[in-house]
Design an enzyme around this catalytic site. Structure first.
Site: not given
Ligand SMILES: Nc1ncnc2c1ncn2[C@@H]1O[C@H](COP(=O)(O)OP(=O)(O)OP(=O)(O)O)[C@@H](O)[C@H]1O
Ligand SMILES: Cc1ncc(CO)c(N)n1
Length: 276
Positions: A175, A208, A210-213
């Protein structure tokens, strides 16, 4: 027939990430969600103030209670906390022949709080990754897995290929949310044969959390419904994109994505390109 998805992850009291994000996503995508809680975090939009790991026995009992009665068409893992818990989960997943496992290798929160003990990384790679159909690291997680920096690779595709090998030959979705200065956000899937690029415009927002989850949970929901991996990722990124676009202010810090945004928006801003 009811389609079911299970999340094995940590609880986020703030409701934006972890178990809460996963269950909201499953529900929004029409899949019955179940949960195995690995740890409880005291967390809000500003950060994590406490982590309480759940005893391994209680994790095992939650998993067995769900799998022996309700079952799961796909399973997702998030925060697993330490070596002992990863080993127990890997054992459960293989003993119960879970075939559709998506592993989100959660290591630290966006605000910098550690969610995985440092000495647990090797166990995650060696014991859990080989059981997965997809691993979904962000750039800092990819750097930790590879012991290399993003700058060591010319293209994101090259980093995804290196990751595929480091993860034991399991499909990897790298990602690109942490790419500095990007106008478009690109994620790369490398399956061992093909690279697929998923691109969407960057949204100017700080919400943003929780985007990854949410992304990994949406992929899991589509896989549970029988959608192929490449399309499941595309559909999940569409779901996530509108959820980021329509994030409402919640709390003082990095607010959560809006999980029900897809109900009002059908516009797709996501592009998918298969490289040969
Ligand atoms: N500002 C943004 N605009 C559009 N898409 C975004 C933005 N920020 C994150 N994304 C998208 O969200 C998804 C998750 O990306 P990211 O690399 O931020 O994951 P993550 O770091 O695991 O998430 P988290 O912040 O929840 O830990 C990807 O598809 C990324 O392109
Ligand atoms: C509990 C939990 N799992 C995953 C993430 C990753 O964003 C978070 N912030 N909190």
């Amino acid at each position: 027939m009811t389609i079911k998805a299970m999340t094995i992850a940590g609880s986020d009291s703030g409701g934006g990430a972890g178990i809460q994000a996963d269950l909201k996503t499953f529900q929004e995508l029409g899949v019955f969600g179940t949960s195995v809680i690995t740890a409880i975090t005291a967390q809000n939009t500003l950060g994590v103030t406490d982590v309480h790991p759940i005893p391994v026995l209680t994790i095992e009992e939650q998993f067995k209670a769900v799998i022996t009665d309700i079952g799961a068409d796909a399973v997702k893992t998030g925060m697993l906390y330490d070596k002992e818990r990863i080993e127990a989960i890997a054992d459960l997943v293989s003993r119960h022949q879970v075939t559709n496992l998506i592993v989100d290798p959660v290591m630290v929160t966006t605000t910098g709080s550690p969610l995985l003990k440092e000495d647990a990384q090797d166990t995650l790679i060696k014991k859990l990754f080989p059981l997965a159909i997809l691993v979904t690291p962000n750039i800092p997680e990819a750097e930790a897995i590879l012991s290399k920096k993003r700058e060591d690779f010319d293209k994101l595709e090259d980093m995804a290929k290196a990751l595929y090998h480091a993860c034991g030959g399991v499909p990897v979705l790298l990602k690109g949310g942490h790419e500095a200065r990007a106008e478009f956000m690109t994620d790369v899937l490398f399956t061992g044969q093909t690279s697929v690029l998923y691109t969407s415009p960057r949204i100017d927002t700080t919400h943003t959390h929780g985007t990854g989850c949410t992304y990994a949970a949406a992929i899991t929901a589509f896989i549970a419904q029988g959608v192929k991996l490449e399309s499941a990722i595309f559909k999940a990124k569409e779901f996530l994109h509108v959820a980021i676009e329509q994030a409402k202010p919640v709390g003082e810090g990095a607010g959560p994505v809006h999980h029900s945004a897809h109900r009002e928006s059908s516009i797709s801003d996501v592009n998918m390109e298969v490289l040969t």
